[in-house]
Write an enzyme that holds these catalytic residues in place. Structure first.
Site, mmCIF file in Angstrom:
data_model
loop_
_atom_site.group_PDB
_atom_site.id
_atom_site.type_symbol
_atom_site.label_atom_id
_atom_site.label_comp_id
_atom_site.label_asym_id
_atom_site.label_seq_id
_atom_site.Cartn_x
_atom_site.Cartn_y
_atom_site.Cartn_z
ATOM 1 N N TYR A 175 0.837 -1.201 0.000
ATOM 2 C CA TYR A 175 0.000 0.000 0.000
ATOM 3 C C TYR A 175 0.872 1.250 0.000
ATOM 4 C CZ TYR A 175 -3.444 3.479 1.416
ATOM 5 O OH TYR A 175 -4.238 4.600 1.473
ATOM 6 N N THR A 212 -13.277 6.747 6.343
ATOM 7 C CA THR A 212 -13.780 6.355 5.027
ATOM 8 C C THR A 212 -13.984 4.837 5.012
ATOM 9 O OG1 THR A 212 -11.610 5.937 4.062
ATOM 10 C CG2 THR A 212 -12.411 8.220 4.036
#
Length: 307
Positions: A175, A212
């Protein structure tokens, strides 16, 4: 719930904006704010049903919003190529492109349809192919291109010898790699535009930390439930330590539309994890422009995209 910092967005009437990941979270907020300022917004999404649902929610608060749902799966280069072909066929100049969509930390190593590690393939390579494919329309619109990176990219290095993370896989390192690549691509795109007279500006934003759906339950990615980390983020957001989804969208909005924003700029929340958006110095992983140039060539080879 803490108050969202105020951000004025200029009149965008007559402007065409493309916002990836606009069917959820930050992307939905960005699409709503751009539409409220008068822009026509293309919302490329994987799920048209989900996209139409969010578009209806936006129209409920912005009745005259000019929104269009398009199909895009950044984990499939054929899907990227199909959207590029659709927009090129229409031939309308694009004035704003916000490369916002992303995935984070699948529970096990996954690959895109083209054999790339999922996070690198979606977050960087898919957006790379999309941006270069749309370059004629971006040049015609003298566009601002804003790329969404992450606090994960503050530290780390980009190992171009194992860019696909085939040898020794670590989900968080992959990531981080994807988000460093986003930052280097943003800077190299701006450098090439200035050198070759493309007329576009490319900059970078990060949202801080907010609740989120990146770490929420996502059965399609193999995550059946949200973990303790997501619950902690929700709690810290409610008490104002971290940002909200509304506030976390502001850095990208400022980067994309702010009168003081410019190419090769970096915008983030004042306190890194949250707060009002402000121009920031580049993080160290984004300063290696030699790696940025090498990354461009390698990404072009992997995706077949050409400037």
């Amino acid at each position: 719930m803490p108050a969202t910092p105020h951000l004025d967005i200029p009149d965008l009437t007559g402007r065409l904006a493309v916002v990836t990941g606009a069917s959820d979270g930050l992307g939905a907020v960005i699409a709503r704010r751009l539409a409220a300022a008068g822009a026509e917004v293309v919302m490329p999404v994987r799920s048209r049903e989900k996209g139409e649902r969010v578009a209806a929610q936006i129209r409920a608060v912005v009745p005259d919003a000019a929104l269009r749902i398009a199909t895009l799966d950044l984990a499939r280069l054929d899907s990227v190529a199909a959207l590029v072909a659709e927009l090129l066929d229409e031939g309308r100049p694009i004035h704003l492109l916000v490369n916002n969509a992303g995935v984070m930390r699948p529970p096990a190593r996954q690959e895109t349809a083209d054999g790339f590690e999922l996070q690198v393939g979606t977050n960087h390579l898919g957006h790379f192919a999309l941006t270069l494919g749309l370059l004629p329309l971006l040049r015609a619109g003298r566009a601002r291109v804003t790329h969404q990176t992450s606090v994960a990219a503050r530290r780390g290095t980009l190992d171009l010898a194992d860019f696909a993370h085939q040898r020794q896989y670590d989900v968080m390192r992959a990531y981080t790699t994807s988000k460093i690549a986003v930052g280097l691509f943003a800077r190299e795109l701006d450098a090439r535009s200035r050198a070759d007279g493309w007329g576009i500006s490319s900059n970078l934003a990060h949202p801080g930390v907010s609740p989120t759906n990146l770490l929420a339950a996502q059965p399609g990615m193999g995550r059946e439930r949200a973990g303790a980390e997501r619950r902690a983020i929700e709690l810290l957001s409610r008490v104002g330590v971290l940002g909200t989804v509304e506030s976390a969208a502001l850095p990208a909005l400022l980067a994309a539309t702010g009168p003081d924003s410019h190419g090769d700029a970096f915008v983030g929340p004042r306190r890194t994890v949250g707060g009002a958006p402000t121009l920031q110095p580049m993080w160290r992983p984004f300063t290696d422009m030699e790696t940025a140039r090498t990354l461009w060539g390698q990404s072009a080879e992997l995706t077949g995209a050409e400037a």
